[in-house]
Structure formats: C-alpha cells, structure tokens
Design a protein around this motif. Structure first.
Motif, PDB file in Angstrom:
ATOM      1  N   GLU A 115      20.978  -2.851  34.920  1.00 43.30           N
ATOM      2  CA  GLU A 115      20.663  -1.568  35.549  1.00 43.30           C
ATOM      3  C   GLU A 115      19.162  -1.410  35.711  1.00 43.30           C
ATOM      4  O   GLU A 115      18.377  -2.058  35.032  1.00 43.30           O
ATOM      5  CB  GLU A 115      21.185  -0.404  34.707  1.00 43.30           C
ATOM      6  CG  GLU A 115      20.494  -0.263  33.362  1.00 43.30           C
ATOM      7  CD  GLU A 115      21.001   0.913  32.547  1.00 43.30           C
ATOM      8  OE1 GLU A 115      21.450   1.902  33.151  1.00 43.30           O
ATOM      9  OE2 GLU A 115      20.941   0.832  31.317  1.00 43.30           O
ATOM     10  N   GLU A 169      16.744   1.032  34.657  1.00 43.62           N
ATOM     11  CA  GLU A 169      16.734   2.104  33.651  1.00 43.62           C
ATOM     12  C   GLU A 169      15.837   3.261  34.058  1.00 43.62           C
ATOM     13  O   GLU A 169      16.132   4.411  33.740  1.00 43.62           O
ATOM     14  CB  GLU A 169      16.231   1.578  32.307  1.00 43.62           C
ATOM     15  CG  GLU A 169      17.182   0.695  31.573  1.00 43.62           C
ATOM     16  CD  GLU A 169      16.688   0.377  30.177  1.00 43.62           C
ATOM     17  OE1 GLU A 169      15.485   0.553  29.879  1.00 43.62           O
ATOM     18  OE2 GLU A 169      17.513  -0.058  29.367  1.00 43.62           O
ATOM     19  N   LEU A 198      15.875  -2.802  42.808  1.00 41.47           N
ATOM     20  CA  LEU A 198      17.120  -3.580  42.740  1.00 41.47           C
ATOM     21  C   LEU A 198      16.903  -4.993  43.271  1.00 41.47           C
ATOM     22  O   LEU A 198      17.368  -5.974  42.668  1.00 41.47           O
ATOM     23  CB  LEU A 198      18.227  -2.874  43.525  1.00 41.47           C
ATOM     24  CG  LEU A 198      18.769  -1.597  42.884  1.00 41.47           C
ATOM     25  CD1 LEU A 198      19.607  -0.815  43.887  1.00 41.47           C
ATOM     26  CD2 LEU A 198      19.573  -1.924  41.639  1.00 41.47           C
TER      27      LEU A 198
END
Length: 121
Positions: A75, A77, A51
């Motif tokens: 996101e 994934e 992140l």
C-alpha cells in the motif's frame, strides 16, 4: 483535495510505501517501508505517481535456497504535499515498534558524531 498552483509547476510530494517480502518454502513475512520524493501537479496525480514508483520496486527472483523470493507493494501508506523544499527538510520519521525498558539513564551522553551511516541505495 490538495492542489498545486499550475502556474508554479509540479509540487513535491513525500510518499511512504509498504512492501511485503516473501520467500517460497518459508512462512516468514517481512515488511519494509520506503519513503520516496516525487513531483506531481496535484494530489491525485501524486497518488498515481506513487503507485507507479512502488510498482517499479516489485520483483520475483530466485533466492539463495533455490526457491523464489518476492517483493510486493502492499500500500501507499502516506502521501504528503511538501512546501518548498529547503536544505535539511525532514521528509520521514519512522518510530520503532519495539517498546522496551530504556537501558540509558536520562543524562546519558549519546555520540552521534561517531555515526557510520550505511548507504541504502
């Protein structure tokens, strides 16, 4: 939860991150997917590291038309713990979303030695 052996130090992870590319004054939305190699002590730390890595790619900047462009992380994934990395290890395989009739016969000879790869960094 996947966990690394603390005695052997951090493990390598492959993370696949999807980004949205937008521009003011346009209704076009384009996605890109990047694959990064990261090191972390376990899966949860790996997710936080992924992140943080993706957030470093986020930007808002002036575009060529005098508007604003934006790259936003959508996101993470995939996050995969890798075994010991060996030379030539595959870390990503991206399939085309296009399904079209093949223009090539089964015995077509491709010429990969003629490749002229680009540098994506």
């Amino acid at each position: 939860m996947i966990s690394a052996d603390p005695a052997s130090g951090p493990s390598w992870f492959s993370c696949r991150i999807r980004f949205a590319h937008m521009s003011s004054g346009s209704s076009v939305l384009v996605y890109s997917v990047s694959v990064f190699l990261i090191q972390a002590d376990d899966y949860e730390v790996g997710l936080q590291t992924a992140l943080a890595r993706g957030r470093r790619e986020e930007r808002i900047y002036p575009n060529a038309e005098g508007g604003t462009a934006r790259i936003a992380m959508v996101e993470v994934e995939a996050l995969d713990m890798l075994d010991a990395i060996e030379d030539g290890a595959e870390v990503a395989c991206l399939w085309s979303e296009d399904i079209v009739p093949s223009p090539f016969p089964m015995d077509f000879t491709f010429r990969p030695a003629a490749s002229r790869p680009t540098n994506s960094v």
